[in-house]
Design a protein around this motif. Structure first.
Motif, short mmCIF file in Angstrom:
data_model
loop_
_atom_site.label_atom_id
_atom_site.label_comp_id
_atom_site.label_asym_id
_atom_site.label_seq_id
_atom_site.Cartn_x
_atom_site.Cartn_y
_atom_site.Cartn_z
N ASN A 1 0.82 -1.23 0.00
CA ASN A 1 0.00 0.00 0.00
C ASN A 1 0.85 1.27 0.00
OD1 ASN A 1 -2.57 -1.45 0.38
ND2 ASN A 1 -1.85 -1.79 2.47
N MET A 2 1.88 1.34 -0.82
CA MET A 2 2.85 2.41 -0.65
C MET A 2 2.24 3.80 -0.84
SD MET A 2 5.85 1.41 0.40
CE MET A 2 4.86 0.50 1.57
N HIS A 3 2.21 4.54 0.28
CA HIS A 3 1.84 5.94 0.35
C HIS A 3 3.11 6.77 0.59
CE1 HIS A 3 -1.94 3.94 1.26
NE2 HIS A 3 -2.58 5.07 1.47
N TRP A 4 2.95 8.08 0.66
CA TRP A 4 3.98 8.94 1.22
C TRP A 4 3.47 9.49 2.54
CZ3 TRP A 4 7.30 12.76 -2.12
CH2 TRP A 4 8.15 12.02 -2.95
N GLY A 5 4.15 9.14 3.64
CA GLY A 5 3.92 9.80 4.91
C GLY A 5 4.71 11.10 4.96
N HIS A 6 4.56 11.85 6.06
CA HIS A 6 5.18 13.18 6.12
C HIS A 6 5.45 13.56 7.57
CE1 HIS A 6 4.76 17.81 5.29
NE2 HIS A 6 6.03 17.43 5.24
N ALA A 7 6.62 14.16 7.79
CA ALA A 7 6.97 14.75 9.09
C ALA A 7 7.82 15.98 8.82
CB ALA A 7 7.72 13.75 9.95
N VAL A 8 7.85 16.89 9.78
CA VAL A 8 8.63 18.12 9.63
C VAL A 8 9.45 18.37 10.89
CG1 VAL A 8 7.02 19.20 8.02
CG2 VAL A 8 6.72 19.56 10.47
N SER A 9 10.55 19.10 10.70
CA SER A 9 11.43 19.45 11.81
C SER A 9 12.15 20.74 11.49
CB SER A 9 12.46 18.32 12.05
OG SER A 9 13.39 18.70 13.05
N ASP B 1 -3.07 5.41 -6.54
CA ASP B 1 -4.15 5.80 -7.44
C ASP B 1 -4.14 4.92 -8.68
OD1 ASP B 1 -2.04 6.75 -8.97
OD2 ASP B 1 -2.56 8.86 -8.76
N GLN B 2 -4.81 5.37 -9.73
CA GLN B 2 -4.93 4.56 -10.94
C GLN B 2 -3.61 4.39 -11.67
OE1 GLN B 2 -6.10 7.60 -10.50
NE2 GLN B 2 -6.23 8.80 -12.40
N TYR B 3 -2.60 5.22 -11.34
CA TYR B 3 -1.29 5.09 -11.96
C TYR B 3 -0.38 4.11 -11.21
CZ TYR B 3 -2.78 9.22 -14.53
OH TYR B 3 -3.48 10.10 -15.32
N GLY B 4 -0.79 3.70 -10.02
CA GLY B 4 0.00 2.75 -9.24
C GLY B 4 0.17 3.20 -7.82
N THR B 5 0.89 2.41 -7.06
CA THR B 5 1.26 2.83 -5.70
C THR B 5 2.36 3.88 -5.82
OG1 THR B 5 2.77 0.96 -5.57
CG2 THR B 5 0.57 0.66 -4.63
N VAL B 6 2.62 4.59 -4.71
CA VAL B 6 3.52 5.75 -4.76
C VAL B 6 4.89 5.32 -4.26
CG1 VAL B 6 3.77 8.19 -4.20
CG2 VAL B 6 1.50 7.15 -4.22
N TYR B 7 5.80 5.06 -5.18
CA TYR B 7 7.14 4.62 -4.81
C TYR B 7 8.03 5.83 -4.54
CZ TYR B 7 6.84 -0.46 -5.63
OH TYR B 7 6.57 -1.80 -5.55
N ALA C 1 4.13 3.42 -9.39
CA ALA C 1 4.47 2.01 -9.60
C ALA C 1 3.29 1.27 -10.22
CB ALA C 1 4.89 1.37 -8.29
N GLY C 2 3.09 1.51 -11.52
CA GLY C 2 2.03 0.82 -12.23
C GLY C 2 2.23 -0.69 -12.20
N GLY C 3 1.15 -1.41 -11.97
CA GLY C 3 1.21 -2.86 -11.85
C GLY C 3 1.32 -3.36 -10.44
N CYS C 4 1.43 -2.43 -9.47
CA CYS C 4 1.58 -2.83 -8.06
C CYS C 4 0.28 -2.71 -7.28
CB CYS C 4 2.68 -2.00 -7.39
SG CYS C 4 4.34 -2.42 -7.98
N ASN C 5 -0.78 -2.28 -7.91
CA ASN C 5 -2.11 -2.38 -7.32
C ASN C 5 -3.09 -2.74 -8.44
OD1 ASN C 5 -2.08 0.09 -8.64
ND2 ASN C 5 -3.10 1.22 -7.01
N GLN C 6 -4.22 -3.33 -8.05
CA GLN C 6 -5.18 -3.80 -9.05
C GLN C 6 -5.69 -2.65 -9.90
OE1 GLN C 6 -5.82 -7.13 -9.51
NE2 GLN C 6 -6.75 -6.37 -11.41
N THR D 1 11.52 -2.14 -13.84
CA THR D 1 10.75 -1.38 -12.86
C THR D 1 11.50 -0.09 -12.55
OG1 THR D 1 11.75 -2.66 -11.06
CG2 THR D 1 9.59 -3.37 -11.85
N ASN D 2 11.85 0.67 -13.62
CA ASN D 2 12.61 1.91 -13.45
C ASN D 2 11.94 2.79 -12.38
OD1 ASN D 2 11.51 3.04 -16.76
ND2 ASN D 2 10.30 2.66 -14.95
N ARG D 3 12.77 3.35 -11.49
CA ARG D 3 12.19 4.02 -10.33
C ARG D 3 13.21 4.89 -9.61
NH1 ARG D 3 12.70 -1.47 -9.24
NH2 ARG D 3 13.96 -2.06 -7.42
N ASP D 4 12.70 5.61 -8.60
CA ASP D 4 13.48 6.35 -7.60
C ASP D 4 14.23 7.55 -8.19
OD1 ASP D 4 12.67 4.11 -6.14
OD2 ASP D 4 14.61 3.13 -6.30
N PRO D 5 13.54 8.52 -8.80
CA PRO D 5 14.24 9.68 -9.36
C PRO D 5 14.82 10.58 -8.26
CG PRO D 5 11.86 10.02 -9.42
CD PRO D 5 12.07 8.60 -8.99
#
Length: 523
Positions: A130-138, A154-160, A186-191, A228-232
């Motif tokens: 279920n990859m989301h982006w969490g958030h914290a600040v300091s 979302d429809q484009y995939g989970t958020v890597y 990450a298209g293909g990682c959720n239905q 699975t090109n990723r991580d810009p």
């Protein structure tokens, strides 16, 4: 199952022993969320929550193609507040999510006096997914404030994974000082994305409210290239006057791109390095010899790196693939954008403990530099000045003493040790069930904890240049980070919980030059 939304949060029970089921969430005929969850009932381990405030006063439908016990479905309900997780053994210096699984640090950017820490997050369980982006600040890299999550699948995939960048010059046209976040869909990682034939692509989200909310744009920054090109990771290269992106492709292969506007990218290089995979970074570091010299570093998730040069188009390696970590716990480090006077790195520590209903912590942010080593360089890790501002000297070792003992009082500590010119001898330290053995003859440090590791972890230190050994141990709940040989030796080990209430002992047959014990006192 139909639910009328009367409160802004939907609470869902999690039982860590149950198999995962897939739930699809609809309002009318529009799908707005899809999650995999170890759904519980009255026997759940904890509750997690979903923000459904935009559907207040409306009906939503939860669908699943799997048989789900009625008890579990009827244990889902609306609530006025999101779930909270108070846990007494939570680390104090190391960031951890409020609940759920987290892994890679994402979007690290310093802007307008605030350090933003986004991260890979599964708010619906303590396992990956279920990859989301969490958030914290300091404002000081040490005391973190949890903020609401910013991106869901979302429809484009989970958020890597991805990065953050403050567009001070408005190159992309979203406004001066807008925060831009380049990430992998990450298209293909959720239905949801499988149904639309999605592949891994690089996309863009924008924040104009200081990073609190991220609006996903229609820009496909880079289409699918390979695997699975990723991580810009994006930065500005002043010398060649362009924005640079480094991207992981597949296997041990990476690509470098250039852009004038942060929206349109041209590939300038493909390169490979054996053993280096995922989460690339490319940054310039100062060196100790000569002090004014700088070198470029190509970095990957497992802490492998190459030192070389970069002209804005091509990275030219000048070293073999080197390893910066002495243990396997740290992974997927990223450096902060927007910090001009130093390079600050944060990595994920892959802890196994999930008894607090969260799993994984971040390293203490470290300042990076390079140390000359014959014809090459070694990575040096140093504690940030912000952390040192919180430490208070608690104990020292009396002259000629070789034993030390103290009981900790719940605060994180740093044990700073130095042995001078030791050809032989040994030292034994223990804190709780964790033991640390140093053998000066073989040049080894061994960490053991039968509660955590089936086998001891052995780390080597270099005896060829000096017989001295300096070693700093930063001890927090669940984890010890260690810095030795002036920061060239770095790693982390997991410990049992409640270690900050245990006794710390040291016995050394080798003469100790100094021992200082500091407590970290956080407001």
């Amino acid at each position: 199952m139909i639910l009328h939304i009367t409160e802004p949060y939907l609470w869902l029970p999690v039982n860590k022993k149950n198999p995962e089921v897939k739930l699809h969430f609809y309002c009318g005929q529009t799908k707005f969320q899809e999650i995999d969850i170890q759904l519980g009932g009255t026997d759940g381990d904890f509750y997690t929550s979903m923000d459904v405030s935009r559907y207040l006063g409306r009906d939503i439908e939860i669908r699943s193609g799997e048989k789900i016990p009625e008890e579990s479905l009827y244990s889902i309900f609306c609530h006025s507040e999101r779930t909270q997780n108070v846990y007494p053994f939570r680390p104090q210096l190391h960031f951890a999510p409020e609940f759920g699984w987290h892994n890679d640090p994402n979007g690290l950017v310093f802007a307008d006096g605030v350090y933003h820490l986004y991260y890979q997050w599964n708010p619906y369980g303590v396992i990956w997914g279920n990859m989301h982006w969490g958030h914290a600040v300091s404002r000081d890299l040490i005391r973190w404030e949890h903020r609401p999550g910013v991106m869901d699948p979302d429809q484009y995939g989970t958020v890597y994974s991805g990065c953050g960048f403050q567009d001070k010059d408005n190159a992309a046209g979203f406004g001066s000082n807008a925060l831009l976040f380049f990430y992998t869909a990450a298209g293909g990682c959720n239905q949801w994305s499988i149904d639309t034939g999605g592949q891994h692509t690089q996309r863009l989200a924008v924040s104009t409210d200081g990073g609190e909310t991220l609006r996903r744009t229609d820009h496909t920054i880079l289409p699918h290239i390979a695997g699975t090109n990723r991580d810009p990771k994006v930065f500005y290269h002043r010398e060649s006057g362009a924005y640079i992106m480094v991207l992981y492709l597949e296997g041990f292969e990476f690509a470098i791109f250039r852009s004038a506007d942060l929206l349109h990218w041209e590939e300038t290089q493909r390169l490979s390095a054996d053993g280096m995979q995922e989460c690339p970074d490319l940054f310039e570091l100062s060196t100790d010899q000569p002090a004014s010299k700088k070198k470029w570093v190509l970095w990957s998730a497992n802490g492998y790196y190459q030192v070389g040069s970069f002209d804005g188009y091509h990275f030219t390696p000048e070293s073999e693939v080197l390893s910066s970590y002495s243990t396997r716990l740290a992974y997927a480090a990223q450096t902060y954008a927007g910090v001009d006077d130093r390079t600050i790195s944060v990595a994920w520590l892959r802890l196994d403990n999930d008894r607090g209903n969260y799993r994984g912590v971040m390293t203490i942010p470290a300042e990076l530099s390079l140390v000359r080593d014959n014809d090459s360089y070694k990575m040096r890790f140093c504690l940030p000045k912000e952390l040192l501002a919180y430490r208070q000297l608690s104990s020292t070792l009396a002259e000629n003493e070789r034993t030390f003992e103290t009981t900790l009082c719940g605060k994180p500590i740093e044990v700073s040790l130095n042995w001078s010119a030791q050809e032989t001898g040994s030292a034994q330290m223990r804190i709780g069930d964790t033991s640390i053995a140093i053998d000066f003859g073989s040049g080894s440090i061994t960490f053991a904890n039968p509660q955590v590791y089936a086998e001891p972890i052995a780390v080597s230190f270099d005896r060829s240049k000096s017989l001295d050994l300096d070693l700093d141990l930063v001890i927090d709940q669940e984890v010890i980070e260690f810095f030795g040989d002036s920061g060239v030796l770095y790693g982390a080990v997991e410990t049992e919980e409640n270690i900050l209430r245990k006794k710390f002992t040291l016995a050394s047959t080798a003469e100790i030059a100094s021992l200082r014990l500091y407590e970290f006192v956080l407001p």
